[in-house]
Design a protein around this motif. Sequence first.
Motif, PDB file in Angstrom:
ATOM      1  N   GLY A   1       8.273   2.424  -5.510  1.00  0.00           N
ATOM      2  CA  GLY A   1       8.640   1.592  -5.211  1.00  0.00           C
ATOM      3  C   GLY A   1       9.100   1.096  -4.486  1.00  0.00           C
ATOM      4  N   ARG A   2       9.663   2.364  -3.270  1.00  0.00           N
ATOM      5  CA  ARG A   2      10.587   2.301  -2.308  1.00  0.00           C
ATOM      6  C   ARG A   2       9.265   2.405  -0.672  1.00  0.00           C
ATOM      7  NH1 ARG A   2      13.082   5.469   1.308  1.00  0.00           N
ATOM      8  NH2 ARG A   2      12.259   7.494   1.075  1.00  0.00           N
ATOM      9  N   VAL A   3      10.579   0.916  -0.474  1.00  0.00           N
ATOM     10  CA  VAL A   3      10.101   1.164   1.132  1.00  0.00           C
ATOM     11  C   VAL A   3      10.299   1.639   1.832  1.00  0.00           C
ATOM     12  CG1 VAL A   3       9.454  -1.185   2.951  1.00  0.00           C
ATOM     13  CG2 VAL A   3       9.555  -2.018   0.460  1.00  0.00           C
ATOM     14  N   VAL A   4       9.423   2.449   2.720  1.00  0.00           N
ATOM     15  CA  VAL A   4       9.115   2.887   4.010  1.00  0.00           C
ATOM     16  C   VAL A   4       8.745   2.645   5.349  1.00  0.00           C
ATOM     17  CG1 VAL A   4       9.276   5.263   2.566  1.00  0.00           C
ATOM     18  CG2 VAL A   4       7.102   4.307   3.151  1.00  0.00           C
ATOM     19  N   GLY A   5       8.458   1.446   5.659  1.00  0.00           N
ATOM     20  CA  GLY A   5       7.281   1.176   6.022  1.00  0.00           C
ATOM     21  C   GLY A   5       6.980  -0.166   6.299  1.00  0.00           C
ATOM     22  N   VAL A   6       5.996  -0.531   7.593  1.00  0.00           N
ATOM     23  CA  VAL A   6       5.520  -2.008   6.926  1.00  0.00           C
ATOM     24  C   VAL A   6       4.391  -1.503   7.776  1.00  0.00           C
ATOM     25  CG1 VAL A   6       5.233  -4.342   7.505  1.00  0.00           C
ATOM     26  CG2 VAL A   6       7.392  -3.960   7.290  1.00  0.00           C
ATOM     27  N   VAL A   7       3.175  -2.174   7.483  1.00  0.00           N
ATOM     28  CA  VAL A   7       1.945  -1.719   8.234  1.00  0.00           C
ATOM     29  C   VAL A   7       1.322  -3.872   8.800  1.00  0.00           C
ATOM     30  CG1 VAL A   7       0.211  -1.487   6.745  1.00  0.00           C
ATOM     31  CG2 VAL A   7      -0.524  -1.188   8.727  1.00  0.00           C
TER      32      VAL A   7
ATOM     33  N   VAL B   1       1.222  -0.684  -0.119  1.00  0.00           N
ATOM     34  CA  VAL B   1      -0.059  -0.382  -0.282  1.00  0.00           C
ATOM     35  C   VAL B   1       0.622   1.356   0.188  1.00  0.00           C
ATOM     36  CG1 VAL B   1      -1.868  -1.534   1.095  1.00  0.00           C
ATOM     37  CG2 VAL B   1       0.077   0.197   2.431  1.00  0.00           C
ATOM     38  N   GLY B   2       0.364   2.382  -0.319  1.00  0.00           N
ATOM     39  CA  GLY B   2       1.038   3.047   0.216  1.00  0.00           C
ATOM     40  C   GLY B   2       0.624   3.758   1.437  1.00  0.00           C
ATOM     41  N   ARG B   3       1.727   5.205   0.739  1.00  0.00           N
ATOM     42  CA  ARG B   3       1.922   6.153   2.443  1.00  0.00           C
ATOM     43  C   ARG B   3       0.228   6.887   2.348  1.00  0.00           C
ATOM     44  NH1 ARG B   3       5.764   8.302   4.914  1.00  0.00           N
ATOM     45  NH2 ARG B   3       8.283   8.733   4.128  1.00  0.00           N
TER      46      ARG B   3
ATOM     47  N   PRO C   1      10.143  -7.663   3.981  1.00  0.00           N
ATOM     48  CA  PRO C   1      10.528  -7.217   2.575  1.00  0.00           C
ATOM     49  C   PRO C   1      11.536  -7.100   2.282  1.00  0.00           C
ATOM     50  CG  PRO C   1       8.955  -5.859   3.992  1.00  0.00           C
ATOM     51  CD  PRO C   1       9.835  -6.280   5.193  1.00  0.00           C
ATOM     52  N   VAL C   2      11.990  -7.667   1.041  1.00  0.00           N
ATOM     53  CA  VAL C   2      13.624  -7.955   0.208  1.00  0.00           C
ATOM     54  C   VAL C   2      13.579  -6.407  -0.821  1.00  0.00           C
ATOM     55  CG1 VAL C   2      14.278  -9.347  -1.865  1.00  0.00           C
ATOM     56  CG2 VAL C   2      12.761 -10.249   0.275  1.00  0.00           C
ATOM     57  N   VAL C   3      14.829  -5.600  -0.133  1.00  0.00           N
ATOM     58  CA  VAL C   3      14.744  -4.771  -1.229  1.00  0.00           C
ATOM     59  C   VAL C   3      16.048  -4.635  -1.768  1.00  0.00           C
ATOM     60  CG1 VAL C   3      13.102  -3.134   0.745  1.00  0.00           C
ATOM     61  CG2 VAL C   3      15.641  -3.540   1.095  1.00  0.00           C
ATOM     62  N   ASP C   4      16.336  -3.755  -3.062  1.00  0.00           N
ATOM     63  CA  ASP C   4      17.621  -3.459  -3.534  1.00  0.00           C
ATOM     64  C   ASP C   4      18.588  -2.437  -2.673  1.00  0.00           C
ATOM     65  OD1 ASP C   4      16.664  -0.996  -4.683  1.00  0.00           O
ATOM     66  OD2 ASP C   4      16.765  -1.798  -6.461  1.00  0.00           O
ATOM     67  N   ASP C   5      19.204  -2.334  -3.486  1.00  0.00           N
ATOM     68  CA  ASP C   5      20.480  -0.952  -2.473  1.00  0.00           C
ATOM     69  C   ASP C   5      19.720   0.164  -2.898  1.00  0.00           C
ATOM     70  OD1 ASP C   5      22.335  -3.424  -2.303  1.00  0.00           O
ATOM     71  OD2 ASP C   5      23.245  -2.034  -4.189  1.00  0.00           O
ATOM     72  N   ILE C   6      18.962   0.708  -3.709  1.00  0.00           N
ATOM     73  CA  ILE C   6      18.368   1.300  -2.703  1.00  0.00           C
ATOM     74  C   ILE C   6      17.415   1.522  -2.170  1.00  0.00           C
ATOM     75  CG2 ILE C   6      19.283   2.637  -4.290  1.00  0.00           C
ATOM     76  CD1 ILE C   6      16.944   2.989  -6.490  1.00  0.00           C
TER      77      ILE C   6
ATOM     78  N   SER D   1      -1.230 -10.819   6.466  1.00  0.00           N
ATOM     79  CA  SER D   1      -1.238 -10.219   7.894  1.00  0.00           C
ATOM     80  C   SER D   1      -0.421  -8.804   8.120  1.00  0.00           C
ATOM     81  CB  SER D   1      -1.288 -11.175   8.845  1.00  0.00           C
ATOM     82  OG  SER D   1       0.709 -11.799   9.069  1.00  0.00           O
ATOM     83  N   ALA D   2       0.133  -8.679   6.903  1.00  0.00           N
ATOM     84  CA  ALA D   2       1.146  -7.305   7.330  1.00  0.00           C
ATOM     85  C   ALA D   2       1.513  -7.182   5.620  1.00  0.00           C
ATOM     86  CB  ALA D   2       3.175  -7.748   8.093  1.00  0.00           C
ATOM     87  N   MET D   3       1.734  -5.502   5.155  1.00  0.00           N
ATOM     88  CA  MET D   3       2.191  -5.123   4.022  1.00  0.00           C
ATOM     89  C   MET D   3       3.814  -4.305   4.427  1.00  0.00           C
ATOM     90  SD  MET D   3      -1.105  -5.080   2.222  1.00  0.00           S
ATOM     91  CE  MET D   3      -2.536  -3.936   3.399  1.00  0.00           C
ATOM     92  N   PRO D   4       4.204  -3.909   3.504  1.00  0.00           N
ATOM     93  CA  PRO D   4       5.126  -2.926   2.862  1.00  0.00           C
ATOM     94  C   PRO D   4       4.110  -1.771   2.204  1.00  0.00           C
ATOM     95  CG  PRO D   4       5.625  -4.687   1.862  1.00  0.00           C
ATOM     96  CD  PRO D   4       4.207  -4.984   2.389  1.00  0.00           C
ATOM     97  N   VAL D   5       4.742  -0.734   2.867  1.00  0.00           N
ATOM     98  CA  VAL D   5       4.511   0.633   2.481  1.00  0.00           C
ATOM     99  C   VAL D   5       5.121   1.337   2.086  1.00  0.00           C
ATOM    100  CG1 VAL D   5       3.716   3.133   3.406  1.00  0.00           C
ATOM    101  CG2 VAL D   5       3.015   1.221   5.131  1.00  0.00           C
ATOM    102  N   LEU D   6       4.584   2.354   0.168  1.00  0.00           N
ATOM    103  CA  LEU D   6       6.369   2.446  -0.513  1.00  0.00           C
ATOM    104  C   LEU D   6       5.158   3.894  -0.542  1.00  0.00           C
ATOM    105  CD1 LEU D   6       5.512  -0.245  -2.869  1.00  0.00           C
ATOM    106  CD2 LEU D   6       6.909  -0.363  -1.250  1.00  0.00           C
ATOM    107  N   GLU D   7       6.375   4.467  -0.852  1.00  0.00           N
ATOM    108  CA  GLU D   7       6.495   5.606  -1.807  1.00  0.00           C
ATOM    109  C   GLU D   7       7.548   5.997  -3.118  1.00  0.00           C
ATOM    110  OE1 GLU D   7       8.147   9.107   0.985  1.00  0.00           O
ATOM    111  OE2 GLU D   7      10.289   8.073   0.658  1.00  0.00           O
ATOM    112  N   GLY D   8       6.893   6.625  -3.365  1.00  0.00           N
ATOM    113  CA  GLY D   8       7.602   6.773  -5.458  1.00  0.00           C
ATOM    114  C   GLY D   8       7.985   5.740  -5.948  1.00  0.00           C
TER     115      GLY D   8
END
Length: 225
Positions: A47-53, A19-21, A122-127, A38-45
């Motif tokens: 697809g950058r992960v900024v949190g988890v809800v 979901v988005g912010r 969440p699995v993220v790349d270097d950025i 039971s949980a989802m990453p929160v994205l911005e821009g």
Amino acid sequence: MPKTPHIVSDVMTRTVVAVGRDAPFKEIVRTMEQWRVSAMPVLEGEGRVVGVVSEADLLPKEEFRDSGPSLFEQRRRLSDVAKAGAVTAEELMSTPAVTVHPGSTLAQAARIMAVRRVKRLPVVDDIGVLQGIVSRADLLKVFLRPDEEIEEEVRRTVVSYLFPAFSHAVHVNVHEGVVTLRGHIHDTSLISVAVRLVRAVEGVVDVEPQLTGEPSGPDGPGPDR
């Protein structure tokens, strides 16, 4: 032989519900229900992960629905009290997100989950862009590896390496992931090394060394060469 899944990218789920912010509270609940997560990453821009809800972030709203928190609870549970009044993912999410990289080993991912007490990462790349998600169940997939594959790898990477002159005398048996080593070797000081190396083979549940031989020492045999 199929490649052993040594890293997170081998076992992670690549299609991720996020979901988005600005996602509202009820949309988050509906999305979790629809996708049975039971949980989802929160994205911005992009697809950058900024949190988890998570469900835990949503529950304070129900907990404090009938009556407000006491002064003691307000002081002791500041975060939960704030989430009880939250209406968007940005207000609800835990941040910064606990993440892992695709190239991390499964042991590293398991260690992060244990230390940070989370069920998925969440699995993220270097950025920080989302690539997938890995759960506890994903990490356990290594234990589905067939006994025959484990046996072949133990023979190739442990027995042939440690006992090149005695590999024919060391027998490997694997049953339900438990590896048994039997036979006579030149130097019993290598038994503990063999056990450690076998445990490092993914899919191994336990090791039962039943090896005999002569101890190394001033008058005893040394390691195989």
